[in-house]
Scaffold this motif. Structure first.
Motif, PDB file in Angstrom:
ATOM      1  N   ARG A  46       0.825  -1.208   0.000  1.00 43.53           N
ATOM      2  CA  ARG A  46       0.000   0.000   0.000  1.00 43.53           C
ATOM      3  C   ARG A  46       0.861   1.261   0.000  1.00 43.53           C
ATOM      4  N   ALA A  47       1.968   1.237   0.753  1.00 41.40           N
ATOM      5  CA  ALA A  47       2.842   2.403   0.818  1.00 41.40           C
ATOM      6  C   ALA A  47       3.470   2.698  -0.542  1.00 41.40           C
ATOM      7  N   VAL A  48       3.938   1.653  -1.229  1.00 39.21           N
ATOM      8  CA  VAL A  48       4.552   1.845  -2.544  1.00 39.21           C
ATOM      9  C   VAL A  48       3.512   2.317  -3.555  1.00 39.21           C
ATOM     10  N   LEU A  49       2.321   1.734  -3.515  1.00 40.59           N
ATOM     11  CA  LEU A  49       1.266   2.163  -4.443  1.00 40.59           C
ATOM     12  C   LEU A  49       0.880   3.618  -4.206  1.00 40.59           C
ATOM     13  N   ARG A  50       0.866   4.036  -2.944  1.00 39.39           N
ATOM     14  CA  ARG A  50       0.541   5.443  -2.639  1.00 39.39           C
ATOM     15  C   ARG A  50       1.577   6.378  -3.240  1.00 39.39           C
ATOM     16  N   ARG A  51       2.861   5.999  -3.143  1.00 36.99           N
ATOM     17  CA  ARG A  51       3.914   6.840  -3.703  1.00 36.99           C
ATOM     18  C   ARG A  51       3.744   6.986  -5.216  1.00 36.99           C
ATOM     19  N   TYR A  52       3.423   5.891  -5.876  1.00 40.79           N
ATOM     20  CA  TYR A  52       3.247   5.944  -7.316  1.00 40.79           C
ATOM     21  C   TYR A  52       1.980   6.692  -7.693  1.00 40.79           C
ATOM     22  N   GLN A  53       0.970   6.633  -6.828  1.00 37.16           N
ATOM     23  CA  GLN A  53      -0.252   7.385  -7.109  1.00 37.16           C
ATOM     24  C   GLN A  53       0.027   8.875  -7.080  1.00 37.16           C
ATOM     25  N   VAL A  54       0.848   9.318  -6.157  1.00 38.98           N
ATOM     26  CA  VAL A  54       1.227  10.728  -6.092  1.00 38.98           C
ATOM     27  C   VAL A  54       2.012  11.113  -7.336  1.00 38.98           C
ATOM     28  N   GLN A  55       2.936  10.259  -7.760  1.00 42.14           N
ATOM     29  CA  GLN A  55       3.737  10.548  -8.944  1.00 42.14           C
ATOM     30  C   GLN A  55       2.852  10.664 -10.191  1.00 42.14           C
ATOM     31  N   ALA A  56       1.786   9.872 -10.224  1.00 43.42           N
ATOM     32  CA  ALA A  56       0.906   9.877 -11.398  1.00 43.42           C
ATOM     33  C   ALA A  56       0.145  11.186 -11.540  1.00 43.42           C
ATOM     34  N   THR A  57       0.064  11.984 -10.459  1.00 39.14           N
ATOM     35  CA  THR A  57      -0.618  13.266 -10.547  1.00 39.14           C
ATOM     36  C   THR A  57       0.289  14.363 -11.094  1.00 39.14           C
ATOM     37  N   LEU A  58       1.584  14.064 -11.229  1.00 39.25           N
ATOM     38  CA  LEU A  58       2.513  15.042 -11.776  1.00 39.25           C
ATOM     39  C   LEU A  58       2.375  15.084 -13.290  1.00 39.25           C
ATOM     40  N   PRO A  59       2.864  16.159 -13.939  1.00 41.05           N
ATOM     41  CA  PRO A  59       2.777  16.229 -15.405  1.00 41.05           C
ATOM     42  C   PRO A  59       3.406  15.010 -16.042  1.00 41.05           C
ATOM     43  N   GLU A  60       2.685  14.369 -16.954  1.00 42.29           N
ATOM     44  CA  GLU A  60       3.148  13.121 -17.541  1.00 42.29           C
ATOM     45  C   GLU A  60       4.153  13.355 -18.656  1.00 42.29           C
ATOM     46  N   ARG A  61       4.967  12.354 -18.904  1.00 38.81           N
ATOM     47  CA  ARG A  61       5.938  12.392 -19.989  1.00 38.81           C
ATOM     48  C   ARG A  61       5.329  11.725 -21.209  1.00 38.81           C
ATOM     49  N   ASP A  62       5.668  12.237 -22.384  1.00 36.17           N
ATOM     50  CA  ASP A  62       5.166  11.644 -23.613  1.00 36.17           C
ATOM     51  C   ASP A  62       5.595  10.190 -23.689  1.00 36.17           C
ATOM     52  N   GLY A  63       4.676   9.344 -24.079  1.00 33.41           N
ATOM     53  CA  GLY A  63       4.997   7.933 -24.251  1.00 33.41           C
ATOM     54  C   GLY A  63       5.106   7.152 -22.956  1.00 33.41           C
ATOM     55  N   SER A  64       4.761   7.782 -21.818  1.00 40.55           N
ATOM     56  CA  SER A  64       4.935   7.097 -20.535  1.00 40.55           C
ATOM     57  C   SER A  64       3.721   6.265 -20.144  1.00 40.55           C
ATOM     58  N   ARG A  65       2.605   6.447 -20.828  1.00 42.60           N
ATOM     59  CA  ARG A  65       1.407   5.706 -20.446  1.00 42.60           C
ATOM     60  C   ARG A  65       1.558   4.223 -20.772  1.00 42.60           C
ATOM     61  N   ARG A  66       1.043   3.358 -19.872  1.00 42.87           N
ATOM     62  CA  ARG A  66       1.045   1.924 -20.121  1.00 42.87           C
ATOM     63  C   ARG A  66      -0.340   1.424 -20.507  1.00 42.87           C
TER      64      ARG A  66
END
Length: 243
Positions: A118-138
């Protein structure tokens, strides 16, 4: 990943008892869990579906766990938690240096594992709210559907793979990038052209009709892809973007 989505985890461990424990416990705590026992199954799963987090045993028989971790980090931005033995401090350090997000030592408490996940997923959830990089979507997830941008596969809420033509994939991709917004036919044609040339040869209306046959419960009364008369089309669903 949104707070209401169900994260998809992948556990890779050669011990069936550990796989069963992890799958059962995390599944009971609102997570979807797939499992495998070797590197081949790890990368097959990564190619087949969008995985939110990998739990990777570093001591797989006949395989270099560090090399698997290195290859995984090179191929994807998915978070990784290492499963290690208590005496493997050097491996844990090296794994973290390779880009792993955390580690859990065996034997581990299921509650501790859940907390770390849960802690790791929370960190990545916060990162996902930052401006995205082109081609970074999975992948995109919407209303139980999952459109994997790397494998170009669409998975239904029941877990079935739905085949898409190049044009259908490009159009659905364009709709997912602008959820709950009305896009004109010209906008959809322009956005779709960025990906596949098939759309040149078919009208947007034909592509929409074909997509509805594949994803709508009742294509005659569409709930997902709605028509805005005189304006265009809209994907009437919230969309979760996986990076």
């Amino acid at each position: 990943m949104t707070s209401t989505s169900v994260p998809h985890l992948l556990v890779i461990d050669d011990d069936p008892a550990i796989r069963e424990l992890v799958v059962e416990y995390l599944s009971q705590n609102e997570m979807r869990v797939s499992a495998g026992s070797n590197g081949r199954e790890l990368f097959e799963a990564m190619d087949r579906e969008a995985i939110d987090l990998v739990l990777l045993d570093l001591k797989l028989p006949g395989e270099d766990g560090m090399q698997l971790a290195r290859t995984l980090r090179e191929r994807a931005t998915v978070p990784v938690i290492l499963l290690t033995g208590r005496s493997e401090e050097a491996d844990r350090v090296m794994g973290l240096e390779l880009g792993a997000d955390d580690y859990v030592t065996k034997p581990f408490s299921p509650r501790e594992l859940l907390a770390r996940v849960r802690a790791v997923l929370r960190r990545y959830q916060v990162q996902a709210t930052l401006p995205e990089r082109d081609g970074s979507r999975r992948a995109f997830r919407f209303s139980g559907w999952e459109l994997n941008l790397r494998t170009r596969r669409l998975r239904s809420p029941a877990g079935d793979t739905v085949a898409l033509s190049n044009g259908e994939f490009s159009l659905l991709n364009a709709l997912c990038r602008a959820p709950q917004r009305v896009l004109t036919r010209d906008q959809l044609l322009s956005l779709s052209r960025l990906h596949e040339a098939e759309v040149y040869d078919r009208t947007i209306d034909v592509q929409i009709r074909r997509l509805r046959l594949k994803i709508e419960t009742d294509p005659a009364k569409p709930e997902l892809i709605r028509t805005e008369r005189g304006a265009g089309y809209q994907l009437a669903s919230t969309v979760e973007t996986l990076f």
